[in-house]
Design a protein around this motif. Structure first.
Motif, mmCIF file in Angstrom:
data_model
loop_
_atom_site.group_PDB
_atom_site.id
_atom_site.type_symbol
_atom_site.label_atom_id
_atom_site.label_comp_id
_atom_site.label_asym_id
_atom_site.label_seq_id
_atom_site.Cartn_x
_atom_site.Cartn_y
_atom_site.Cartn_z
ATOM 1 N N ASN A 126 4.168 -0.791 -14.017
ATOM 2 C CA ASN A 126 5.267 -1.739 -13.818
ATOM 3 C C ASN A 126 5.747 -1.736 -12.373
ATOM 4 O O ASN A 126 6.009 -2.794 -11.785
ATOM 5 C CB ASN A 126 6.434 -1.399 -14.746
ATOM 6 C CG ASN A 126 6.153 -1.769 -16.194
ATOM 7 O OD1 ASN A 126 5.298 -2.619 -16.457
ATOM 8 N ND2 ASN A 126 6.859 -1.141 -17.112
ATOM 9 N N ASN A 127 5.849 -0.563 -11.785
ATOM 10 C CA ASN A 127 6.300 -0.464 -10.402
ATOM 11 C C ASN A 127 5.283 -1.087 -9.452
ATOM 12 O O ASN A 127 5.639 -1.796 -8.506
ATOM 13 C CB ASN A 127 6.535 1.002 -10.030
ATOM 14 C CG ASN A 127 7.172 1.162 -8.663
ATOM 15 O OD1 ASN A 127 8.127 0.457 -8.327
ATOM 16 N ND2 ASN A 127 6.652 2.086 -7.862
ATOM 17 N N ARG A 128 4.015 -0.850 -9.707
ATOM 18 C CA ARG A 128 2.962 -1.415 -8.860
ATOM 19 C C ARG A 128 2.886 -2.930 -9.027
ATOM 20 O O ARG A 128 2.685 -3.658 -8.049
ATOM 21 C CB ARG A 128 1.627 -0.757 -9.192
ATOM 22 C CG ARG A 128 1.572 0.704 -8.775
ATOM 23 C CD ARG A 128 0.349 1.417 -9.305
ATOM 24 N NE ARG A 128 0.303 2.794 -8.819
ATOM 25 C CZ ARG A 128 -0.594 3.695 -9.207
ATOM 26 N NH1 ARG A 128 -1.513 3.360 -10.118
ATOM 27 N NH2 ARG A 128 -0.572 4.913 -8.718
ATOM 28 N N ALA A 136 3.374 -5.767 -6.120
ATOM 29 C CA ALA A 136 2.358 -6.803 -5.894
ATOM 30 C C ALA A 136 2.970 -8.195 -5.977
ATOM 31 O O ALA A 136 2.643 -9.080 -5.186
ATOM 32 C CB ALA A 136 1.227 -6.653 -6.905
ATOM 33 N N ARG A 137 3.887 -8.400 -6.935
ATOM 34 C CA ARG A 137 4.533 -9.697 -7.071
ATOM 35 C C ARG A 137 5.430 -9.994 -5.865
ATOM 36 O O ARG A 137 5.502 -11.135 -5.407
ATOM 37 C CB ARG A 137 5.340 -9.750 -8.374
ATOM 38 C CG ARG A 137 4.477 -9.838 -9.631
ATOM 39 C CD ARG A 137 5.314 -10.198 -10.854
ATOM 40 N NE ARG A 137 6.308 -9.174 -11.152
ATOM 41 C CZ ARG A 137 6.095 -8.130 -11.930
ATOM 42 N NH1 ARG A 137 4.894 -7.948 -12.494
ATOM 43 N NH2 ARG A 137 7.063 -7.250 -12.169
ATOM 44 N N GLU A 138 6.079 -8.975 -5.364
ATOM 45 C CA GLU A 138 6.909 -9.142 -4.169
ATOM 46 C C GLU A 138 6.056 -9.566 -2.974
ATOM 47 O O GLU A 138 6.469 -10.401 -2.169
ATOM 48 C CB GLU A 138 7.661 -7.848 -3.863
ATOM 49 C CG GLU A 138 8.778 -7.547 -4.847
ATOM 50 C CD GLU A 138 9.441 -6.201 -4.590
ATOM 51 O OE1 GLU A 138 8.958 -5.469 -3.679
ATOM 52 O OE2 GLU A 138 10.416 -5.866 -5.280
ATOM 53 N N LEU A 143 0.820 -1.207 0.000
ATOM 54 C CA LEU A 143 0.000 0.000 0.000
ATOM 55 C C LEU A 143 0.855 1.258 0.000
ATOM 56 O O LEU A 143 0.475 2.285 -0.590
ATOM 57 C CB LEU A 143 -0.936 -0.012 1.213
ATOM 58 C CG LEU A 143 -2.093 -1.003 1.135
ATOM 59 C CD1 LEU A 143 -2.836 -1.086 2.466
ATOM 60 C CD2 LEU A 143 -3.063 -0.629 0.022
ATOM 61 N N SER A 144 2.004 1.181 0.642
ATOM 62 C CA SER A 144 2.918 2.323 0.635
ATOM 63 C C SER A 144 3.388 2.625 -0.787
ATOM 64 O O SER A 144 3.474 3.786 -1.202
ATOM 65 C CB SER A 144 4.122 2.038 1.538
ATOM 66 O OG SER A 144 5.034 3.121 1.511
ATOM 67 N N ARG A 197 -3.468 -9.342 -6.165
ATOM 68 C CA ARG A 197 -3.598 -9.881 -7.525
ATOM 69 C C ARG A 197 -4.134 -8.834 -8.505
ATOM 70 O O ARG A 197 -3.868 -8.891 -9.703
ATOM 71 C CB ARG A 197 -4.514 -11.098 -7.522
ATOM 72 C CG ARG A 197 -3.893 -12.324 -6.888
ATOM 73 C CD ARG A 197 -4.846 -13.508 -6.882
ATOM 74 N NE ARG A 197 -4.938 -14.144 -8.183
ATOM 75 C CZ ARG A 197 -6.044 -14.221 -8.905
ATOM 76 N NH1 ARG A 197 -7.155 -13.679 -8.472
ATOM 77 N NH2 ARG A 197 -6.056 -14.852 -10.064
ATOM 78 N N ILE A 198 -4.920 -7.885 -7.992
ATOM 79 C CA ILE A 198 -5.462 -6.832 -8.861
ATOM 80 C C ILE A 198 -4.321 -6.070 -9.545
ATOM 81 O O ILE A 198 -4.393 -5.749 -10.731
ATOM 82 C CB ILE A 198 -6.312 -5.852 -8.032
ATOM 83 C CG1 ILE A 198 -7.516 -6.582 -7.417
ATOM 84 C CG2 ILE A 198 -6.777 -4.680 -8.890
ATOM 85 C CD1 ILE A 198 -8.292 -5.759 -6.416
ATOM 86 N N PHE A 199 -3.252 -5.813 -8.785
ATOM 87 C CA PHE A 199 -2.130 -5.031 -9.307
ATOM 88 C C PHE A 199 -1.060 -5.924 -9.929
ATOM 89 O O PHE A 199 -0.327 -5.492 -10.815
ATOM 90 C CB PHE A 199 -1.525 -4.200 -8.176
ATOM 91 C CG PHE A 199 -2.531 -3.289 -7.531
ATOM 92 C CD1 PHE A 199 -2.813 -2.059 -8.107
ATOM 93 C CD2 PHE A 199 -3.230 -3.681 -6.408
ATOM 94 C CE1 PHE A 199 -3.752 -1.218 -7.535
ATOM 95 C CE2 PHE A 199 -4.169 -2.841 -5.829
ATOM 96 C CZ PHE A 199 -4.437 -1.618 -6.403
ATOM 97 N N GLU A 200 -1.029 -7.176 -9.504
ATOM 98 C CA GLU A 200 -0.085 -8.119 -10.072
ATOM 99 C C GLU A 200 -0.368 -8.357 -11.544
ATOM 100 O O GLU A 200 0.531 -8.583 -12.344
ATOM 101 C CB GLU A 200 -0.174 -9.436 -9.292
ATOM 102 C CG GLU A 200 0.927 -10.424 -9.593
ATOM 103 C CD GLU A 200 0.811 -11.660 -8.745
ATOM 104 O OE1 GLU A 200 1.833 -12.309 -8.504
ATOM 105 O OE2 GLU A 200 -0.319 -11.991 -8.310
ATOM 106 N N LYS A 201 -1.644 -8.261 -11.910
ATOM 107 C CA LYS A 201 -2.052 -8.557 -13.285
ATOM 108 C C LYS A 201 -1.857 -7.371 -14.221
ATOM 109 O O LYS A 201 -2.002 -7.486 -15.421
ATOM 110 C CB LYS A 201 -3.522 -8.981 -13.305
ATOM 111 C CG LYS A 201 -3.793 -10.311 -12.601
ATOM 112 C CD LYS A 201 -5.279 -10.628 -12.623
ATOM 113 C CE LYS A 201 -5.563 -11.970 -11.951
ATOM 114 N NZ LYS A 201 -7.013 -12.288 -11.948
#
Length: 483
Positions: free
Chosen positions: A455-457, A461-463, A443-444, A478-482
């Motif tokens: 890409n940064n988000r 998310a993957r981390e 969230l930060s 997962r919303i941001f991972e995709k």
């Protein structure tokens, strides 16, 4: 059972709210319905074959469309993770169903399938084909096992009396009738208010997750009382006086001024943020106490005073059983988290403030307070703060809710950013589990990182997902991972 009006009765025992230590996540990502019910969903899709009951081809075709629509409604809800299979809450509700079924085997020869709907709406609904759904909102609202049992017995009665199936037949017959065609042609030929008139023609003929048809509610009430009595579950008609308004929680006033909940975290707060700055009707003085003239457009059952008067002669005096505190606490947290995941931030925060009013010092609610502020600032950066707030009409909320809603609308962006930064160093993080701390980092990045690229988000998310793929918070990541 739908919309609930506030009523305090001596018959209902208040649930005490203890402090729970944060030891593990509320549920696993694998408990969400898309994963947990995958096999059942595939089997159900094959098993729910529309029966051929009409000789008239148009009526049979329409009936099949409606039948398949119900199947799609349920399977899509499963795929959409609208249901949760948490062990504790599920087994508590299922235990009530088991008790009713075992005492009423003639009426219910096969135990129905239960799903727990993650909705905050105070509701349960019969899907038909021996399936019922019970919302988290209903579990959180119910004060006693007996009150919850009445709602469950009512929905079981809908299935026993085949009301969902009958409603589909009635709709198919109506939509292929000469009367319907004449009504439709009349609307289309008219010059004025065509949309309003068309809605009236179609009224009450749609299947909905949030409400039943307006059919046979008295029959379902009567059978529900019979089911309860055979199960040795006390019935008291006063329950109907509570089960009338799903939004009562947002009409409940706070014990303290809105400002005090923010200053408790040493966050600066200006009273002006709670006052509408715009001119016009929305800024006029408003009486928050008198809402008696507001039409209850969401109400779908008969008047609950009428239901009370019809059934009070069947009261069974008894000592009622409080909903276990751990069931309430877990259902409430799951409900709040689901609201947050859907970015319904104002009602989510208001529920947290109500918990603080009860003396609940569980730091998970502080964690969620942080998430809401971060989520709001992220939404502001994405230029959709208004949608995340989810503005509700004054008529349906308390003065405190309206002030909170207005404050979230009007707090300056730079102040909101400062709130996010202040929460990063709050003391409650010291006792938070690893998954909560990992979500804090995600969230930060979303709210405070100068790099707002997808890409940064996605990387953040993957981390998060590497070590938290089983966490309930993985659904959010997962919303941001995709992206």
């Amino acid at each position: 059972m739908h919309r609930l009006k506030p009523l305090i009765t001596a018959l209902l025992t208040i649930v005490s709210i203890p402090v729970f230590a944060q030891t593990k996540s509320l549920y696993s990502f694998q408990d969400l319905s898309r994963i947990y019910y995958k096999k059942q969903k595939d089997s159900l899709s094959k098993a729910w074959v529309c029966p051929a009951i009409y000789k008239e081809k148009n009526t049979q075709k329409k009936y099949k469309e409606i039948w398949d629509g119900r199947t799609s409604f349920f399977t899509e809800a499963i795929d959409g993770n609208n249901y949760i299979r948490d062990k504790e809450v599920y087994e508590y509700v299922d235990g009530i169903i088991t008790q009713i079924v075992q005492a009423n085997k003639t009426s219910i020869p096969v135990k129905p399938m239960l799903v727990i709907d993650r909705s905050a709406s105070v509701n349960a609904y019969a899907i038909g084909n021996n399936i019922i759904a019970v919302n988290l909102g209903l579990i959180v609202f119910s004060k006693t096992k007996e009150e919850l049992s009445l709602v469950i017995a009512h929905e079981l009665s809908h299935n026993i009396l085949t009301h969902p199936e009958n409603a589909m037949k009635q709709r198919a017959e109506w939509l292929t009738s000469d009367e319907y065609q004449k009504s439709l042609n009349s609307v289309l030929d008219s010059k004025y208010e065509r949309l309003t008139r068309l809605k009236k023609v179609l009224e009450n003929y749609s299947f909905s997750r949030s409400k039943h048809q307006r059919y046979h509610e008295s029959d379902a009430d009567s059978l529900a009382i019979v089911l309860l009595k055979k199960s040795n579950i006390p019935f008291q008609a006063e329950f109907f006086l509570r089960l009338d308004s799903a939004d009562v929680v947002y009409q409940h006033p706070l014990k303290n001024p809105v400002k005090s909940y923010f200053t408790a975290y040493n966050l600066p707060f200006e009273d002006a943020w709670t006052k509408k700055r715009s001119k016009g009707l929305s800024a006029r003085a408003y009486n928050f106490k008198d809402t008696t003239g507001v039409n209850d457009s969401l109400k779908t059952h008969p008047d609950c005073v009428e239901r009370y008067n019809k059934t009070r002669s069947q009261n069974v005096p008894a000592t009622l059983t409080s909903i276990p505190a751990n069931i309430y606490e877990k259902a409430n947290k799951m409900l709040i988290w689901n609201m947050y995941s859907n970015m319904s931030l104002t009602p989510c925060l208001y529920r947290i403030l109500l918990e603080k009013d009860k003396g609940n010092t569980d730091e998970w609610y502080d964690f969620m307070f942080n998430n809401i502020i971060s989520g709001l600032y992220y939404s502001d950066r994405e230029l959709h703060r208004f949608n995340a707030i989810g503005v509700v009409q004054k008529e349906y909320i308390s003065k405190d809710y309206y002030e909170l809603q207005t404050m979230l609308e009007q707090i300056p962006r730079e102040q909101l950013e400062q709130y996010c930064k202040s929460f990063q160093n709050a003391g409650f993080w010291n006792s938070m589990p690893a998954s909560e701390k990992a979500l804090k980092n995600l969230l930060s990045t979303l709210a405070l990182d100068p790099d707002i690229s997808e890409n940064n988000r996605s990387k953040a998310a993957r981390e998060f997902s590497v070590s938290n793929a089983n966490s309930m918070y993985y659904e959010f990541a997962r919303i941001f991972e995709k992206q």
